[in-house]
Design a protein around this motif. Structure first.
Motif, PDB file in Angstrom:
ATOM      1  N   ASP B  25     189.722 -37.014  60.204  1.00 23.72           N
ATOM      2  CA  ASP B  25     188.867 -37.833  60.962  1.00 23.72           C
ATOM      3  C   ASP B  25     189.216 -39.249  60.994  1.00 23.72           C
ATOM      4  O   ASP B  25     188.354 -39.845  60.057  1.00 23.72           O
ATOM      5  CB  ASP B  25     187.514 -37.345  61.085  1.00 23.72           C
ATOM      6  CG  ASP B  25     186.863 -37.953  62.230  1.00 23.72           C
ATOM      7  OD1 ASP B  25     187.301 -38.867  63.035  1.00 23.72           O
ATOM      8  OD2 ASP B  25     185.529 -37.598  62.501  1.00 23.72           O
ATOM      9  N   LEU B  26     190.107 -39.747  61.769  1.00 23.15           N
ATOM     10  CA  LEU B  26     190.304 -41.234  61.564  1.00 23.15           C
ATOM     11  C   LEU B  26     189.083 -42.167  61.796  1.00 23.15           C
ATOM     12  O   LEU B  26     189.002 -43.211  61.484  1.00 23.15           O
ATOM     13  CB  LEU B  26     191.340 -41.683  62.292  1.00 23.15           C
ATOM     14  CG  LEU B  26     192.915 -41.087  61.967  1.00 23.15           C
ATOM     15  CD1 LEU B  26     194.163 -41.773  62.792  1.00 23.15           C
ATOM     16  CD2 LEU B  26     193.340 -40.996  60.329  1.00 23.15           C
ATOM     17  N   ASN B  27     188.273 -41.445  62.435  1.00 24.54           N
ATOM     18  CA  ASN B  27     186.740 -42.489  62.833  1.00 24.54           C
ATOM     19  C   ASN B  27     185.960 -42.502  61.674  1.00 24.54           C
ATOM     20  O   ASN B  27     184.904 -43.156  61.675  1.00 24.54           O
ATOM     21  CB  ASN B  27     186.075 -41.799  64.094  1.00 24.54           C
ATOM     22  CG  ASN B  27     186.978 -41.956  65.446  1.00 24.54           C
ATOM     23  OD1 ASN B  27     187.232 -43.185  65.655  1.00 24.54           O
ATOM     24  ND2 ASN B  27     187.426 -40.825  65.962  1.00 24.54           N
ATOM     25  N   ILE B 276     192.236 -36.765  64.137  1.00 23.13           N
ATOM     26  CA  ILE B 276     191.259 -37.098  65.046  1.00 23.13           C
ATOM     27  C   ILE B 276     191.519 -38.522  65.339  1.00 23.13           C
ATOM     28  O   ILE B 276     191.254 -39.282  64.636  1.00 23.13           O
ATOM     29  CB  ILE B 276     189.621 -36.924  64.449  1.00 23.13           C
ATOM     30  CG1 ILE B 276     189.372 -35.414  64.257  1.00 23.13           C
ATOM     31  CG2 ILE B 276     188.823 -37.234  65.947  1.00 23.13           C
ATOM     32  CD1 ILE B 276     189.715 -34.429  65.280  1.00 23.13           C
TER      33      ILE B 276
END
Lengths: 962, 352
Positions: B25-27, B276
């Motif tokens: 999840d890059l966030n 993501i």
């Protein structure tokens, strides 16, 4: 490797020649895309290898896989952590292989106390993940060392422990015998990160009558606005509570860089419907993961906060009930004097209080004057839970009238009216012009903040390192008070910078300061004073500093003697901290303070700058070689250090070192027949002939020799603290319990403002907001109006925006100089780590905006000189488009020896401080604001500095001129 | 492509029983590189591996590690996976040299040199940290963690003339047989993600092994553990499991929600690591107002993640809005680490 013979000639070591020869030998066509079947057949023929039909799925020769399986192997593990001032307090599992620490991994077994919150595990970061390198590193100090060259030269002679301790002991005995015991200083920060190590030297210094140094104020971690407004040094929610907020502002707090173990709660709040706003001067590493980013001009946060406050007030979004009951907004202030109207001044007002001149006045709904309950005049000291601030009437917020006094009618206005007048200055136009944040945008954020059910601000060093940090703090705090966002889950102002206090407070305190008489000093003032800054500061500042010292508002040691003289400090012990490197006013410290010191001793596992500039360095155990405890205000657990291996070389634990030094002092003093010396300030004698016996004695039970070992000291802390051994219950946390698993603390003692409750993240201020105890301020309320003479003189009775003082002219030094906490170190720890440096640029860098670089002909990777009137440093330029133009940002804490001229990031920063932080309030008695180490004292600010940057020409770099 | 049709089994490489997979999840990626260090202390701390980062984190936009790897070719010419695209071999400089330092001299031997890399530092695996692109105040950047993708159609495997690379039957992990490998580096050239590394000391190529000894429970404690990079990640941005575990979050994120997408799908190796994609705060006007304008250009994200990124971002935004309105969202719950153990589903198949 099974076959060696056939292709070694085509695979030489070097990449470039290897590639060239390889392609020549085998044909370029084969190397670039052909399936290589023919080639493979040839090779198999050469090699006698079995053919693999289809390496997808059916590969037959897999025995070799054990190679990596054998690397996933260890002999034992131990639970430990890292004694660093990062507020992380992360529990780690340390793996030992062949008698050496191999690696570490997060223990990841904090018990979860609220399943509606993200899992607390794993806590840790990349630095903790390679502490093992320090255990066996090149920088490890393995033997006692005495310098043979100048301080800082790095020339050493290995000496025995006995030689080292004897030399130190003789100097200490001389100093105490000459009654200069208050010239002996001990600097060690942050008890929570390893309280036994903190206590080790502090206990000896206390027995010697020496001076214990504050740190939270010195590092400018202390937000002065909190003691000013809330009467408390700081109290924060644990980070898990971020997730409970509906609206989260990260204001100058770069949590994604400086709170890596906690960042999860900020990041995942996004998936829980929370809006996250970042307020940073640059498009920071935290801003990138926000839903909205505001980028105010550096130093303009106060104006932005007051503009937002104006919107909240103008649009009626404030919490009227909270303001009436919990704040000073309804209190009356005399317009003629600027002082609060005291109940004793009002004709005909009946006051039932011991000190009616310290009682304040409100106006009720009928227009009648009423005495505000809970003020200092009826309290027994700063903290008094026997009273309530709950009101049995409804006070008016807006009052502007006259009041009959003995001297006739006095014009008065409520604090609320005064505040409204102040806020009227912060028009959207003014805010936009001053901060650069859009007129609509800042109002919209204020509106959303005001409308949120649970709003929280995470507040950081970006807004706390300024000369006017107190005003900034108070302005930002005001947003929470106005909206009633205090004392509930998911609300509050969480200021995470340094660790101001320790959960197991009492046990730590009595271990560290057994005599109960502490000669504590505000380190900023001590440093300022002994660097002779008073001789150079502006006359007004000097006059105020002198007045504060003269009126005993702030202590300076050594104390002034009866004949008016004041000796210089002469002996300095440093452990668990890098005072010399991290000090603002680095140039003055080296040139003025250091020569005054006859003996500088550093106790360290690595050769940091303080060690390098010491006379004697004593090798201490690393974090994986000792027993201790670890805590933080980011969470509510306690967990231990335990030794994974024995201390390397000749190193010993801090507790052992100071205990053995105590023994040596006792031996020398006994030989010399040194008689007990009466302390000039406290009712006690300093007895060097019993100093070791006193060191190892349990002063609570009088058991002799009980505290000889580190582990016993750790157990002592747990046993004597409310948080781990609450009165009146059977529950108790022992050291063994913490080794088994991190333990959530059981209760919160008096130095906290809420209780620790099962199933809930800790959130402060409930004792005031929910239980209605008086706030520990003069008025018993959150106090935004300070009627201290100095505050009135300076126009700071209420929070207001002021420009930075001019330390350097903008025309000469156009760039603002900023030294924030970075990702790659915890202060100076790990700054010199090879693993960390390889993931940076190997040397100090400065982040610059590309426009500023272009103007100066600087390219990324160039060596540049950053300079101002105080000094210059040489570093590598790094292109950072997310930097606001006009700033030079150097992530801080590089060691002096990482710069060619042994200057450092602090060489460009003077020692300066704001005199209002030296006051006592009330002026005569000081219950609300008085010096207490790490609670109230001048902060060592550093962000108002300006510099310029220029490219260093070819052949000039590395060494340069001075 | 291995995206399932409704109700169909997940496409795996032929001959593979199950396929390990990871969603990142890059966030939640904060560029802290704890993953990088966890991997390094486990596998690449010495023996010619010092320069290798089987797991690296790079700032995007940026040239990454090794430098400009995205311009070096490799992968497949078409979806038939018949012909490989030509690829380049990075130079030692493109990776960055593992600098040695002069601690001893500076600290203990009286050198007046600064503590610095003993050779000039001109490039490194994280040289462009935090740089990104754009102009203040509308600059943009984010962090991209990368490991070997353990692809369904691994072009590195195909590239090796000695068949020294293979894909494990039981879990699809791609390995370099350290006995068979002779260090020709065809695999290094052939991998479009440049996730195979040549060990000049051993004269073999090495790569991310998806921590197979850990997921096999081969340590002294016998515990099945996720790969180090995932286990040690402070924000727990990685989910690890099997792509064909249809009850697991990875399958749902990839195949049901389409919220997790592949990096550079046009290389056609069909990675089993998914991302993501990142969102960011909106742009600012000159007057400091927040604008209704995306900060990270959509076409840049499409360049990285293909056109599927649009649907992924829309889905995430839609689900975030639902939660903001007080509604339930399975997707948001999956992206939240309410229990760290749920991030990892490694013991779901009896035969695995």
């Amino acid at each position: 490797m099974s076959n060696q013979q056939e292709t070694d000639d085509t695979t030489p070591d070097d990449f470039s020649t290897g590639r060239r020869n390889f392609l020549k030998g085998l044909g370029a066509a084969a190397a670039v895309g052909a399936t290589g079947t023919g080639l493979a057949d040839d090779l198999f023929a050469m090699d006698g290898l079995e053919v693999v039909d289809d390496p997808i799925g059916s590969y037959p020769y897999r025995d070799w896989e054990d190679l990596y399986r054998e690397q996933w192997d260890w002999d034992s593990t131990a639970r430990s952590t890292h004694s660093v001032n990062c507020t992380g307090s992360c529990s780690w599992e340390v793996y030992v292989r062949n008698g050496q620490v191999w690696r570490e991994s997060q223990a990841a077994d904090y018990p979860q106390f609220d399943e509606s919150l993200p899992d607390p595990n794993p806590r840790g970061c990349q630095k903790g993940a390679c502490y093992s390198d320090y255990v066996n590193a090149d920088h490890r100090v393995l033997h006692p060392l005495r310098r043979t060259g100048q301080r800082g030269e790095g020339k050493w002679k290995r000496i025995s422990w006995d030689e080292a301790l004897t030399e130190i002991a003789e100097e200490v005995v001389d100093t105490v015998q000459e009654e200069r015991y208050d010239a002996i200083s001990g600097f060690t920060p942050i008890p929570a990160m390893s309280p036994v190590s903190f206590a080790s030297g502090s206990r000896l210094v206390n027995l010697l009558g020496g001076v214990s140094h504050s740190f939270y104020d010195w590092y400018s971690d202390l937000p002065p606005g909190q003691p000013i407004t809330w009467g408390t040094q700081t109290d924060n929610a644990e980070s898990a509570d971020w997730y409970n907020a509906d609206y989260l502002i990260a204001w100058g707090s770069n949590v994604n860089v400086t709170r890596i173990p906690d960042a999860k709660y900020f990041l995942e709040a996004a998936y829980n419907g929370t809006k996250r706003v970042g307020i940073f001067t640059d498009y920071s590493q935290t801003a990138i993961h926000c839903d909205e980013w505001l980028g105010p001009e550096p130093g303009s946060d106060t104006a932005l906060a007051l503009g937002m406050a104006r919107t909240i007030v103008d649009e009626g979004l404030y919490d009227e009930a909270h303001l009436k009951e919990q704040s000073d907004m309804p209190l009356l202030v005399r317009e003629d004097t600027g002082k609060f109207l005291r109940a004793s001044e009002v004709e005909g007002l009946s006051v039932d209080a011991d000190r009616p001149d310290q009682m304040f006045v409100m106006v009720d709904g009928n227009g009648d004057l009423r005495v505000a309950p809970g003020s200092l005049g009826e309290r027994d000291g700063q903290h008094d839970d026997s009273l309530s601030i709950e009101l049995d009437f409804d006070p008016q917020l807006a009052v502007d009238r006259t009041v009959p006094t003995a001297d006739g009618d006095a014009p008065v206005r409520s604090v609320w009216v005064n505040l409204n007048e102040e806020l009227s200055n912060y028009t959207p136009e003014y805010v936009q012009e001053t901060t650069g944040v859009g007129r609509e945008t800042h109002q919209e954020i204020a509106r959303e903040f005001g409308e949120a059910e649970r709003a929280k601000i995470i507040h950081g060093k970006g807004v706390n390192d300024w000369y006017h940090n107190d005003l900034g703090n108070r302005a930002i705090q005001l947003l929470l008070t106005l909206t009633g966002n205090l004392g509930r889950q998911g609300t509050g102002l969480d200021h995470y910078v340094g660790q101001e206090k320790i959960w197991t407070f009492h046990g730590w305190k009595v271990l560290s300061f057994p005599t109960g008489n502490v000669r504590a000093v505000p380190t900023t003032l001590w440093t300022y004073y002994h660097c002779d800054v008073l001789d150079n500061a502006d006359p007004e500042t000097t006059a105020r500093v002198e007045e504060a010292v003269e009126r005993d508002w702030m202590p300076v040691y050594p104390a002034e003697r009866d004949d008016g003289s004041r000796p210089d400090p002469s002996v300095l012990f440093m452990w668990r901290g890098n005072y010399f490197n991290q000090a603002k006013g680095n140039v003055a410290i080296e040139e003025q303070l250091w020569p005054k010191l006859d003996l500088v001793v550093d106790i360290n596992f690595r050769m940091d700058s303080s060690a390098l500039y010491s006379d004697i360095v004593l090798p201490t155990a690393s974090h994986y070689e000792k027993h201790d405890l670890s805590m933080t205000d980011m969470h509510t657990y306690v967990h231990p250090f335990t030794p994974a291996v024995e201390p390397l070389g000749e190193s010993k634990t801090d507790w052992q070192i100071f205990r053995e030094l105590a023994a040596k002092i006792q031996e020398v003093a006994t030989e010399r027949g040194v008689e007990p010396i009466p302390d000039r300030q406290f009712d006690r004698e300093i007895d060097l002939q019993s100093v070791h016996d006193d060191y190892v004695r349990d002063w609570e039970t009088d058991e002799e020799g009980a505290l000889a070992e580190d582990r016993a000291a750790a157990e002592f802390i747990l046993e004597h603290s409310e948080e781990s051994n609450p009165d009146g219950t059977d529950e108790q946390i022992t050291f063994d319990d913490t080794v088994e698993q991190p333990q959530r603390l059981l209760e919160a003692g008096d130095h906290w403002t809420s209780d620790i409750e099962d199933g809930e993240a800790y959130t402060p201020w409930k004792r005031y907001v929910q239980e209605k105890n008086p706030w520990p301020t003069f008025t018993g309320r959150q106090q935004y109006y300070i009627d201290h003479d100095w505050f009135l003189d300076l126009g700071e009775a209420l929070p207001t925006h002021k420009d930075s003082p001019t330390l350097q002219d903008k025309a000469d030094y156009p760039l603002r100089y900023n030294t924030p906490h970075g990702r790659w170190s915890i202060h100076s720890t790990w700054r010199d780590s090879e693993k960390m440096l390889r993931l940076q640029r190997g040397e100090p860098t400065v982040y610059l905006n590309p426009d500023d670089m272009d103007e100066r002909g600087i390219e990324d990777g160039d060596t540049v000189r950053i300079y101002n009137d105080l000094g210059e440093v040489e570093v590598m330029a790094k292109r950072y488009p997310s930097s606001e133009p006009g700033t030079a940002r150097m992530y801080f804490a590089w060691e002096r020896f990482q710069f060619p001229d042994r200057n450092n990031f602090n060489s460009l920063v003077p020692l300066y401080m704001k005199p209002t932080q030296l006051v006592q309030y009330p002026e005569d008695t000081g219950e609300h604001l008085h010096f207490f180490p790490n609670y109230w004292g001048p902060t060592g600010v550093n962000s108002d500095v300006r510099v310029d940057v220029e490219k260093v020409g070819d052949g000039e770099a590395d060494g340069g001129e001075n | 492509m291995s995206q399932t049709e409704e109700g169909d089994a997940v496409d795996l490489a032929e001959g593979i029983d199950h396929q390990v997979a990871m969603v990142m999840d890059l966030n939640k990626c904060i560029g802290c590189q704890t993953c990088t260090i966890a991997c390094k202390t486990n596998w690449t701390d010495g023996g010619g591996r010092e320069y290798m980062y089987w797991n690296n984190v790079e700032t995007k936009p940026g040239s990454g590690y090794p430098r400009d790897w995205e311009e070096m070719g490799g992968g497949w010419e078409s979806d038939e996976h018949a012909e490989r695209s030509p690829g380049d071999l990075p130079s030692e400089e493109d990776y960055g040299r593992p600098w040695e330092f002069n601690h001893q001299q500076v600290m203990f031997e009286g050198s007046d040199e600064p503590l610095r890399p003993m050779e000039n530092a001109e490039w490194g695996p994280n040289w462009e940290e935090d740089e990104g692109a754009g102009e203040y105040p509308n600059s943009y950047y984010f962090y991209l963690p990368r490991i070997c993708n353990h692809c369904t159609h691994p072009s590195c495997v195909e590239a090796c003339p000695r068949s020294a690379l293979y894909k494990r039957e039981e879990d699809g992990i791609v390995l370099v047989d350290q006995d068979r490998c002779r260090g020709y580096r065809y695999c290094v050239e052939g991998c479009p993600y440049k996730k195979v590394y040549y060990n000049a000391m051993k004269k073999t190529s090495e790569k991310c092994i998806f921590c197979y000894p850990r997921i096999e429970g081969e340590g002294p404690d016998g515990e099945v553990k996720p790969p180090s990079c995932a286990a040690d990640c402070p924000p727990q941005l990685r989910m690890v499991g099997y792509l064909d575990d249809e009850e697991g979050p990875i399958h749902k994120l990839v195949n049901e929600y389409g919220a997790a997408v592949r990096l550079h799908p046009e290389y056609r190796t069909e990675p089993n690591v998914y991302y993501i994609p990142p969102f960011a705060p909106p742009q600012h006007s000159d007057a400091g107002e927040s604008l209704d304008a995306e900060r990270i250009p959509r076409n840049y994200l499409e360049e990285l993640f293909g056109p599927e990124v649009n649907e992924a971002l829309n889905t995430i935004e839609r689900e975030r809005n639902r939660v903001e309105r007080g509604e339930e969202s399975e997707l948001m719950e999956m992206l939240t680490t309410t229990d760290t153990a749920d991030q990892y589903r490694l013991e779901v198949f009896d035969d695995g």
